[in-house]
Design a protein around this motif. Structure first.
Motif, PDB file in Angstrom:
ATOM      1  N   ALA A 103       0.768  -1.235  -0.209  1.00  0.00           N
ATOM      2  CA  ALA A 103       0.388   0.399  -0.614  1.00  0.00           C
ATOM      3  C   ALA A 103       0.649   1.273  -0.178  1.00  0.00           C
ATOM      4  O   ALA A 103       1.860   0.873   0.562  1.00  0.00           O
ATOM      5  N   GLY A 104       1.032   2.086  -0.918  1.00  0.00           N
ATOM      6  CA  GLY A 104       1.197   3.161  -0.677  1.00  0.00           C
ATOM      7  C   GLY A 104       0.537   4.305  -0.205  1.00  0.00           C
ATOM      8  O   GLY A 104      -0.427   4.336   0.924  1.00  0.00           O
ATOM      9  N   GLY A 105       0.833   5.471   0.219  1.00  0.00           N
ATOM     10  CA  GLY A 105       0.409   6.548   0.582  1.00  0.00           C
ATOM     11  C   GLY A 105      -0.808   7.345   0.264  1.00  0.00           C
ATOM     12  O   GLY A 105      -1.394   7.141  -0.914  1.00  0.00           O
ATOM     13  N   SER A 106      -0.999   8.972   0.581  1.00  0.00           N
ATOM     14  CA  SER A 106      -1.620  10.145  -0.129  1.00  0.00           C
ATOM     15  C   SER A 106      -1.187  10.132  -1.211  1.00  0.00           C
ATOM     16  O   SER A 106      -0.057  10.103  -1.517  1.00  0.00           O
ATOM     17  N   ILE A 107      -1.807  10.819  -1.820  1.00  0.00           N
ATOM     18  CA  ILE A 107      -1.894  11.685  -3.380  1.00  0.00           C
ATOM     19  C   ILE A 107      -1.225  12.867  -3.606  1.00  0.00           C
ATOM     20  O   ILE A 107      -1.793  13.231  -2.438  1.00  0.00           O
ATOM     21  N   THR A 108       0.303  13.195  -3.535  1.00  0.00           N
ATOM     22  CA  THR A 108       0.348  14.860  -2.982  1.00  0.00           C
ATOM     23  C   THR A 108       1.688  15.402  -3.896  1.00  0.00           C
ATOM     24  O   THR A 108       1.660  16.766  -3.855  1.00  0.00           O
ATOM     25  N   HIS A 109       1.392  14.572  -5.425  1.00  0.00           N
ATOM     26  CA  HIS A 109       2.331  14.864  -6.182  1.00  0.00           C
ATOM     27  C   HIS A 109       1.206  15.832  -7.670  1.00  0.00           C
ATOM     28  O   HIS A 109       1.773  15.751  -8.612  1.00  0.00           O
ATOM     29  N   TRP A 110      -0.093  16.218  -7.747  1.00  0.00           N
ATOM     30  CA  TRP A 110      -0.546  16.523  -8.736  1.00  0.00           C
ATOM     31  C   TRP A 110      -0.880  18.280  -8.187  1.00  0.00           C
ATOM     32  O   TRP A 110      -0.850  18.317  -7.175  1.00  0.00           O
ATOM     33  N   GLY A 111      -1.200  18.291  -9.567  1.00  0.00           N
ATOM     34  CA  GLY A 111      -1.207  20.282  -9.524  1.00  0.00           C
ATOM     35  C   GLY A 111      -2.139  20.587 -10.498  1.00  0.00           C
ATOM     36  O   GLY A 111      -2.552  19.997 -11.692  1.00  0.00           O
ATOM     37  N   ALA A 112      -2.821  21.530 -10.763  1.00  0.00           N
ATOM     38  CA  ALA A 112      -3.347  22.109 -11.831  1.00  0.00           C
ATOM     39  C   ALA A 112      -2.995  23.301 -12.225  1.00  0.00           C
ATOM     40  O   ALA A 112      -2.751  24.704 -11.390  1.00  0.00           O
ATOM     41  N   ALA A 113      -3.065  24.166 -13.520  1.00  0.00           N
ATOM     42  CA  ALA A 113      -3.039  25.416 -13.615  1.00  0.00           C
ATOM     43  C   ALA A 113      -3.139  25.834 -14.831  1.00  0.00           C
ATOM     44  O   ALA A 113      -3.768  24.760 -15.701  1.00  0.00           O
ATOM     45  N   ILE A 114      -3.613  26.988 -15.687  1.00  0.00           N
ATOM     46  CA  ILE A 114      -3.694  27.663 -16.124  1.00  0.00           C
ATOM     47  C   ILE A 114      -2.891  28.507 -17.275  1.00  0.00           C
ATOM     48  O   ILE A 114      -1.846  28.650 -16.821  1.00  0.00           O
ATOM     49  N   SER A 115      -2.726  27.635 -18.718  1.00  0.00           N
ATOM     50  CA  SER A 115      -1.051  28.402 -19.120  1.00  0.00           C
ATOM     51  C   SER A 115      -1.395  27.849 -21.275  1.00  0.00           C
ATOM     52  O   SER A 115      -2.253  27.085 -21.816  1.00  0.00           O
ATOM     53  N   GLY A 116      -0.928  28.545 -22.013  1.00  0.00           N
ATOM     54  CA  GLY A 116      -1.600  28.658 -23.026  1.00  0.00           C
ATOM     55  C   GLY A 116      -2.024  28.677 -24.590  1.00  0.00           C
ATOM     56  O   GLY A 116      -3.066  27.823 -24.295  1.00  0.00           O
ATOM     57  N   GLY A 117      -3.693  29.200 -23.248  1.00  0.00           N
ATOM     58  CA  GLY A 117      -5.583  29.087 -23.330  1.00  0.00           C
ATOM     59  C   GLY A 117      -5.710  27.307 -23.058  1.00  0.00           C
ATOM     60  O   GLY A 117      -6.619  26.849 -23.259  1.00  0.00           O
ATOM     61  N   SER A 118      -5.255  27.200 -21.887  1.00  0.00           N
ATOM     62  CA  SER A 118      -5.676  25.694 -21.442  1.00  0.00           C
ATOM     63  C   SER A 118      -5.350  25.558 -20.307  1.00  0.00           C
ATOM     64  O   SER A 118      -4.432  26.372 -19.269  1.00  0.00           O
ATOM     65  N   ILE A 119      -6.653  24.818 -19.783  1.00  0.00           N
ATOM     66  CA  ILE A 119      -5.770  23.887 -17.870  1.00  0.00           C
ATOM     67  C   ILE A 119      -4.949  22.928 -18.451  1.00  0.00           C
ATOM     68  O   ILE A 119      -5.598  21.782 -18.906  1.00  0.00           O
ATOM     69  N   PHE A 120      -4.215  22.383 -17.186  1.00  0.00           N
ATOM     70  CA  PHE A 120      -3.199  20.898 -17.208  1.00  0.00           C
ATOM     71  C   PHE A 120      -2.943  20.961 -15.942  1.00  0.00           C
ATOM     72  O   PHE A 120      -3.219  21.481 -14.775  1.00  0.00           O
ATOM     73  N   LEU A 121      -3.559  19.454 -15.576  1.00  0.00           N
ATOM     74  CA  LEU A 121      -3.786  18.244 -14.539  1.00  0.00           C
ATOM     75  C   LEU A 121      -2.841  17.721 -14.462  1.00  0.00           C
ATOM     76  O   LEU A 121      -3.174  17.082 -15.419  1.00  0.00           O
ATOM     77  N   ALA A 122      -1.358  17.625 -13.960  1.00  0.00           N
ATOM     78  CA  ALA A 122      -0.472  17.069 -13.998  1.00  0.00           C
ATOM     79  C   ALA A 122       0.458  17.220 -12.483  1.00  0.00           C
ATOM     80  O   ALA A 122       0.365  17.179 -11.748  1.00  0.00           O
ATOM     81  N   THR A 123       1.394  15.705 -13.099  1.00  0.00           N
ATOM     82  CA  THR A 123       2.092  15.117 -11.852  1.00  0.00           C
ATOM     83  C   THR A 123       3.904  15.853 -12.286  1.00  0.00           C
ATOM     84  O   THR A 123       5.027  15.298 -11.750  1.00  0.00           O
ATOM     85  N   ALA A 124       3.465  15.647 -13.855  1.00  0.00           N
ATOM     86  CA  ALA A 124       4.900  16.196 -14.401  1.00  0.00           C
ATOM     87  C   ALA A 124       4.708  17.163 -15.548  1.00  0.00           C
ATOM     88  O   ALA A 124       3.443  16.757 -15.966  1.00  0.00           O
ATOM     89  N   GLY A 125       5.932  18.053 -15.235  1.00  0.00           N
ATOM     90  CA  GLY A 125       5.405  19.264 -16.882  1.00  0.00           C
ATOM     91  C   GLY A 125       4.472  20.185 -15.945  1.00  0.00           C
ATOM     92  O   GLY A 125       4.834  20.500 -14.688  1.00  0.00           O
TER      93      GLY A 125
END
Length: 241
Positions: A103-125
């Motif tokens: 078993a792993g732990g909590s999800i901690t490495h995803w984020g969200a941003a607005i860039s270049g006219g779109s939404i990014f939901l990401a853990t990389a980039g």
């Protein structure tokens, strides 16, 4: 005046049908990257000032991290003023050499941003927190093929992650398309293909309705024609009398 109410009711019914079908949109993508086959899906449900994204990896027993889902670019008809990641949930696991899991732990490495006219939901980039990415979404096991690019990057989200994006300045978001990304770079990008409740507007700016939309339009126009014919028959009957 007798004609106005039935026509209005028919148009309103058509609007209700269209609104109900457009609430949740499904996109899929499949292809081949440098590490092998890639496949993913996203089911996106719109809410007031929010989107709920159910993001899945569809590759079983992957070999490398380059086959894991790490990013979703979301195109909207109108961008919000701000976006934040409200929650990220899913089953996390640690994968050991040979494929054993714990078993792993909590999800901690995803984020969200607005860039270049779109939404990014990401853990990389774009949109991801800093540091080495983890919590990539990996397909179901077994994981006997997993190489060190997977076993050395724990925890992983197993199968599916569910993410809630919160907006300001956009009460009723409308999704028009997505791109999927894979790997820790991310390393490869695939355009999403809409497979359910497809939007009328596509991310390239076209306006060609999907088959389901045409069907609803024809149903509405058919109902409208029936109302008009009934009104004409009643009018002729009244004049003869």
């Amino acid at each position: 005046m007798k004609l106005k109410l039935p026509v209005t009711a028919a148009v309103a019914a058509l609007g209700v049908l269209a609104a109900g079908a457009a609430n949740a949109v499904t996109f899929t993508a499949s292809g081949t990257g440098g590490d092998g086959a890639e496949s993913a899906s996203a089911v996106i449900t719109t809410g007031t000032n929010s989107l709920t994204v159910v993001l899945s990896s569809l590759i079983n027993n992957p070999t490398a991290a380059g086959q894991e889902v790490s990013d979703l670019q979301i195109f909207l008809a109108t961008l919000p003023s701000t976006v934040s990641l409200g929650s990220a949930t899913g089953t996390t696991i640690n994968i050991a050499p040979g494929g054993a899991t714990t078993a792993g732990g909590s999800i901690t490495h995803w984020g969200a941003a607005i860039s270049g006219g779109s939404i990014f939901l990401a853990t990389a980039g774009t949109g991801a927190p800093g540091g080495s990415p983890n919590d990539l979404i990996i397909g179901t096991g077994p994981y006997t093929n997993a190489n060190p690019s997977i076993t050395g990057r724990n925890p992983q989200i197993q199968g599916t992650g569910t993410f809630v994006l919160n907006f300001t300045g956009l009460a009723a978001p409308s999704v028009t398309g997505v791109n999927f990304s894979f790997g820790t770079g991310p390393d490869n990008f695939l355009p999403g293909v809409c497979t359910a409740n497809c939007p009328v507007i596509n991310p390239t700016g076209g306006g060609i309705p999907e088959p389901a939309t045409w069907a609803m339009m024809l149903l509405g126009f058919g109902g409208l024609g029936s109302v008009l014919r009934m009104q004409r028959r009643r009018l002729r009957t009244s004049l003869v009398a």
